[in-house]
Design an enzyme around this catalytic site. Structure first.
Site, PDB file in Angstrom:
ATOM      1  N   LYS A 295     -50.750 -40.039  26.245  1.00  0.00           N
ATOM      2  CA  LYS A 295     -49.308 -39.753  26.266  1.00  0.00           C
ATOM      3  C   LYS A 295     -48.551 -40.737  25.370  1.00  0.00           C
ATOM      4  O   LYS A 295     -47.700 -40.337  24.573  1.00  0.00           O
ATOM      5  CB  LYS A 295     -48.790 -39.883  27.700  1.00  0.00           C
ATOM      6  CG  LYS A 295     -47.294 -39.915  27.806  1.00  0.00           C
ATOM      7  CD  LYS A 295     -46.823 -39.978  29.242  1.00  0.00           C
ATOM      8  CE  LYS A 295     -46.684 -41.376  29.789  1.00  0.00           C
ATOM      9  NZ  LYS A 295     -45.467 -42.080  29.412  1.00  0.00           N
ATOM     10  N   ASN A 296     -48.882 -42.033  25.509  1.00  0.00           N
ATOM     11  CA  ASN A 296     -48.098 -43.047  24.791  1.00  0.00           C
ATOM     12  C   ASN A 296     -48.367 -43.066  23.295  1.00  0.00           C
ATOM     13  O   ASN A 296     -47.762 -43.834  22.551  1.00  0.00           O
ATOM     14  CB  ASN A 296     -48.339 -44.436  25.395  1.00  0.00           C
ATOM     15  CG  ASN A 296     -47.714 -44.532  26.781  1.00  0.00           C
ATOM     16  OD1 ASN A 296     -46.819 -43.751  27.117  1.00  0.00           O
ATOM     17  ND2 ASN A 296     -48.190 -45.469  27.584  1.00  0.00           N
TER      18      ASN A 296
ATOM     19  N   CYS B 148     -34.501 -47.500  34.664  1.00  0.00           N
ATOM     20  CA  CYS B 148     -35.390 -46.454  35.157  1.00  0.00           C
ATOM     21  C   CYS B 148     -36.069 -46.984  36.402  1.00  0.00           C
ATOM     22  O   CYS B 148     -35.737 -48.055  36.896  1.00  0.00           O
ATOM     23  CB  CYS B 148     -36.423 -46.056  34.107  1.00  0.00           C
ATOM     24  SG  CYS B 148     -37.720 -47.254  33.940  1.00  0.00           S
TER      25      CYS B 148
ATOM     26  N   ARG C 234     -34.306 -51.188  31.250  1.00  0.00           N
ATOM     27  CA  ARG C 234     -35.135 -51.007  30.045  1.00  0.00           C
ATOM     28  C   ARG C 234     -34.231 -51.253  28.828  1.00  0.00           C
ATOM     29  O   ARG C 234     -33.753 -50.304  28.200  1.00  0.00           O
ATOM     30  CB  ARG C 234     -35.725 -49.592  29.993  1.00  0.00           C
ATOM     31  CG  ARG C 234     -36.509 -49.151  31.229  1.00  0.00           C
ATOM     32  CD  ARG C 234     -37.892 -49.741  31.337  1.00  0.00           C
ATOM     33  NE  ARG C 234     -38.831 -49.278  30.346  1.00  0.00           N
ATOM     34  CZ  ARG C 234     -39.807 -48.397  30.571  1.00  0.00           C
ATOM     35  NH1 ARG C 234     -39.937 -47.843  31.747  1.00  0.00           N
ATOM     36  NH2 ARG C 234     -40.643 -48.065  29.624  1.00  0.00           N
TER      37      ARG C 234
ATOM     38  N   ASP D  86     -49.332 -50.977  32.708  1.00  0.00           N
ATOM     39  CA  ASP D  86     -49.573 -49.606  33.156  1.00  0.00           C
ATOM     40  C   ASP D  86     -50.798 -49.491  34.064  1.00  0.00           C
ATOM     41  O   ASP D  86     -50.984 -48.473  34.726  1.00  0.00           O
ATOM     42  CB  ASP D  86     -49.762 -48.677  31.946  1.00  0.00           C
ATOM     43  CG  ASP D  86     -48.430 -48.268  31.351  1.00  0.00           C
ATOM     44  OD1 ASP D  86     -47.388 -48.530  31.974  1.00  0.00           O
ATOM     45  OD2 ASP D  86     -48.430 -47.679  30.243  1.00  0.00           O
TER      46      ASP D  86
ATOM     47  N   ARG E 258     -45.954 -36.472  34.689  1.00  0.00           N
ATOM     48  CA  ARG E 258     -45.485 -37.010  33.408  1.00  0.00           C
ATOM     49  C   ARG E 258     -46.642 -37.569  32.592  1.00  0.00           C
ATOM     50  O   ARG E 258     -46.547 -37.675  31.365  1.00  0.00           O
ATOM     51  CB  ARG E 258     -44.471 -38.134  33.646  1.00  0.00           C
ATOM     52  CG  ARG E 258     -43.086 -37.652  34.062  1.00  0.00           C
ATOM     53  CD  ARG E 258     -42.120 -38.822  34.116  1.00  0.00           C
ATOM     54  NE  ARG E 258     -42.329 -39.681  32.975  1.00  0.00           N
ATOM     55  CZ  ARG E 258     -42.426 -41.013  33.016  1.00  0.00           C
ATOM     56  NH1 ARG E 258     -42.312 -41.650  34.138  1.00  0.00           N
ATOM     57  NH2 ARG E 258     -42.639 -41.705  31.912  1.00  0.00           N
TER      58      ARG E 258
HETATM   59  C1  UD1 Z   1     -43.934 -50.783  27.973  1.00  0.00           C
HETATM   60  C2  UD1 Z   1     -45.295 -51.431  27.877  1.00  0.00           C
HETATM   61  C3  UD1 Z   1     -46.260 -50.381  27.405  1.00  0.00           C
HETATM   62  C4  UD1 Z   1     -46.222 -49.243  28.399  1.00  0.00           C
HETATM   63  C5  UD1 Z   1     -44.812 -48.700  28.591  1.00  0.00           C
HETATM   64  C6  UD1 Z   1     -44.721 -47.673  29.711  1.00  0.00           C
HETATM   65  C7  UD1 Z   1     -45.830 -53.716  27.255  1.00  0.00           C
HETATM   66  C8  UD1 Z   1     -45.631 -54.828  26.303  1.00  0.00           C
HETATM   67  N1  UD1 Z   1     -45.224 -52.574  26.969  1.00  0.00           N
HETATM   68  O1  UD1 Z   1     -43.571 -50.297  26.698  1.00  0.00           O
HETATM   69  O2  UD1 Z   1     -47.556 -50.916  27.308  1.00  0.00           O
HETATM   70  O3  UD1 Z   1     -47.062 -48.207  27.997  1.00  0.00           O
HETATM   71  O4  UD1 Z   1     -43.947 -49.754  28.923  1.00  0.00           O
HETATM   72  O5  UD1 Z   1     -44.969 -48.221  30.946  1.00  0.00           O
HETATM   73  O6  UD1 Z   1     -46.536 -53.876  28.232  1.00  0.00           O
HETATM   74  N2  UD1 Z   1     -37.549 -55.584  26.147  1.00  0.00           N
HETATM   75  C9  UD1 Z   1     -36.348 -56.178  25.848  1.00  0.00           C
HETATM   76  N3  UD1 Z   1     -35.603 -55.629  24.860  1.00  0.00           N
HETATM   77  C10 UD1 Z   1     -35.990 -54.544  24.147  1.00  0.00           C
HETATM   78  C11 UD1 Z   1     -37.222 -53.955  24.450  1.00  0.00           C
HETATM   79  C12 UD1 Z   1     -37.974 -54.499  25.464  1.00  0.00           C
HETATM   80  O7  UD1 Z   1     -35.942 -57.152  26.469  1.00  0.00           O
HETATM   81  O8  UD1 Z   1     -35.275 -54.112  23.241  1.00  0.00           O
HETATM   82  C13 UD1 Z   1     -38.388 -56.126  27.247  1.00  0.00           C
HETATM   83  C14 UD1 Z   1     -38.404 -55.182  28.449  1.00  0.00           C
HETATM   84  O9  UD1 Z   1     -37.344 -55.433  29.339  1.00  0.00           O
HETATM   85  C15 UD1 Z   1     -39.730 -55.491  29.094  1.00  0.00           C
HETATM   86  C16 UD1 Z   1     -40.624 -55.775  27.897  1.00  0.00           C
HETATM   87  O10 UD1 Z   1     -39.741 -56.165  26.838  1.00  0.00           O
HETATM   88  O11 UD1 Z   1     -39.654 -56.653  29.863  1.00  0.00           O
HETATM   89  C17 UD1 Z   1     -41.509 -54.569  27.564  1.00  0.00           C
HETATM   90  O12 UD1 Z   1     -40.971 -53.900  26.600  1.00  0.00           O
HETATM   91  P1  UD1 Z   1     -41.559 -52.770  25.660  1.00  0.00           P
HETATM   92  O13 UD1 Z   1     -42.942 -53.055  25.205  1.00  0.00           O
HETATM   93  O14 UD1 Z   1     -40.515 -52.555  24.658  1.00  0.00           O
HETATM   94  O15 UD1 Z   1     -41.525 -51.560  26.639  1.00  0.00           O
HETATM   95  P2  UD1 Z   1     -42.026 -50.139  26.329  1.00  0.00           P
HETATM   96  O16 UD1 Z   1     -41.969 -49.828  24.901  1.00  0.00           O
HETATM   97  O17 UD1 Z   1     -41.347 -49.269  27.309  1.00  0.00           O
END
Ligand code: UD1
Length: 417
Positions: free
Chosen positions: A22-23, A116, A121, A306, A398
């Protein structure tokens, strides 16, 4: 309202072909709108999030259809750069369309993604990076109006945290931007590698994916291609955790064992035995399971957030005490209450959970709280004595393509009602 009903306690035996990731499918579907020419994405999992991505593409004016496990995208007729709010609410990861739409149209209007089920997020890293590439962002009533008055241009971008979503958005914006973009402290997740490979198959110039520094040289145009989505490492981990918890022997096919190293190391420590080749894993559950050293979720190649809920479910009946620390998300222990209701001994304090192994779990009626939390309940239900009923399974849908069929094929007693 659909639910999953499980009669627990059956060993799992047999072979599972692991679904596409999915990702990886979601960012690649977004990337497809950058291409001049048809895109054929094979091995796409049939998931509500993938359908949501198709609806976003269609809403933007692309032609998108899914047949069996192949999604085709033709972005020729794309005529909109707006992602309506309902899509942003439906799928949090719709933010990955931002970089692609900017690359194609030069503008993008989209709803600000709220928090979420995992907690806030933020997207500050995405927006900071895009600003460096020439994007002007005006926010009004939770709507982001993004424009590129002088076009998108390359930039040197250092990410304070190796964010997966931000790395994807920068890649998508940079592939057709003017000049060179360098991302340092980039995310190194296998799904980033898959996105870069897809973009390269369409003519992009990218180097360094899978390392902390990615260099992208903007090209004028991308072309169509046929691409096969990589296997889903978290789904693979889920089936292994199910076998570990319920007992039995599983053989996973169409899986990339090297992407699962940090997870397989935990199963080994739990006393499970396995042998892996490049695209298969043979797994023998241990009896009894052993608790493991402290598990701390980290960006790749660390232990993935995850897989946290999934491993926790498998560790509920492991002899000894395991401590899990969740470092990525603030609110990722919402599945704990359901596991406790099923007889687990888990205590949480902030981002730490302490799991004292119990002899057995018992079935219960539980509500899926989020995607991986729901998967944890599925695993607990498979090893619990008696009947487990899981509601709110739209969360599970999902990320898992027909989970009840997959599990039935290896001996589980599970139906969707
Ligand atoms: C994250 C996971 C990914 C997982 C997905 C769904 C990590 C590093 N990433 O990806 O493996 O598949 O969730 O569960 O494990 N953050 C900020 N500012 C930003 C973006 C992120 O502060 O602009 C922080 C978030 O609050 C969080 C962390 O960075 O603490 C993880 O972020 P990110 O990797 O961007 O999240 P996803 O892309 O959703």
């Amino acid at each position: 309202m659909q639910k999953l009903v499980i009669q627990g306690g059956r060993h799992l035996e047999g072979e599972i072909i692991v679904q596409g990731a999915k990702n990886s499918a979601l960012p690649i579907a977004a990337a497809s709108l950058l291409c001049d020419g048809e895109i054929w994405l094979e091995n796409c999992p049939r998931l509500s999030d993938v359908y949501a991505a198709c609806r976003i593409l269609t809403n933007l004016g692309c032609r998108c259809r899914m047949q069996e496990h192949t999604v085709t995208v033709d972005a020729h007729g794309m005529d909109s750069s707006e992602i309506p709010e309902q899509f942003m609410c439906e799928m949090r990861s719709s933010i990955i369309f931002l970089g692609a739409v900017l690359g194609r149209m030069g503008t993008c209007t989209l709803g600000y993604p709220g928090g979420c089920e995992l907690g806030p997020r933020p997207i500050n890293l995405h927006l900071q990076a895009l600003r460096r590439m020439g994007v002007k962002i005006h926010e009004e009533n939770g709507i982001l109006h993004c424009t590129t008055p002088n076009g998108l241009h390359g930039a040197r971008i250092h990410l304070q945290f190796p964010s997966v979503g931000a790395t994807e958005n920068i890649l998508l914006a940079a592939v057709t931007a003017k000049g060179e973009t360098t991302i340092s402290n980039a995310a190194r997740e296998p799904e980033i590698i898959d996105l870069a490979r897809f973009l390269r198959a369409c003519g992009a110039q990218i180097a360094g994916e899978g390392t902390g520094t990615i260099v992208i040289r903007g090209v004028k145009q991308l072309h169509g291609c046929t691409y096969r989505i990589m296997p889903d490492r978290i789904v693979a981990a889920t089936w292994l955790a199910a076998a570990a918890a319920a007992g039995g022997e599983l053989s996973l096919r169409c899986v990339s064992a090297s992407d699962l190293e940090s997870i397989l190391a935990v199963f080994e420590e739990m006393n499970c035995r396995m042998s892996a080749s490049a695209d298969s894993i043979c797994f023998h559950a241990a009896a009894p399971l052993r608790a493991v050293r402290t598990l701390k979720t980290m960006p790749y190649p660390g232990f993935p957030t995850d897989a946290q809920a999934i491993l926790m479910a498998a560790l509920c009946c492991a002899a000894g005490t395991t401590v899990i620390e969740e470092t990525i998300f603030e609110n990722r222990f919402r599945h704990v209450d359901a596991l406790v209701k099923m007889g687990a001994d888990i205590r949480t304090a902030g981002r730490v959970a302490v799991i004292n192994g119990v002899r057995s779990l018992h079935g219960a009626a539980v509500e899926a709280t989020d995607l991986r939390g729901g998967a944890a309940m599925l695993i607990a239900g498979l090893c619990a004595a008696g009947e487990t009923i899981i509601t709110e399974i739209h969360h599970i849908d999902r990320g898992y393509d027909s989970p009840e069929q997959v599990l039935r094929s290896v001996g589980a007693e599970i139906i969707r009602v």
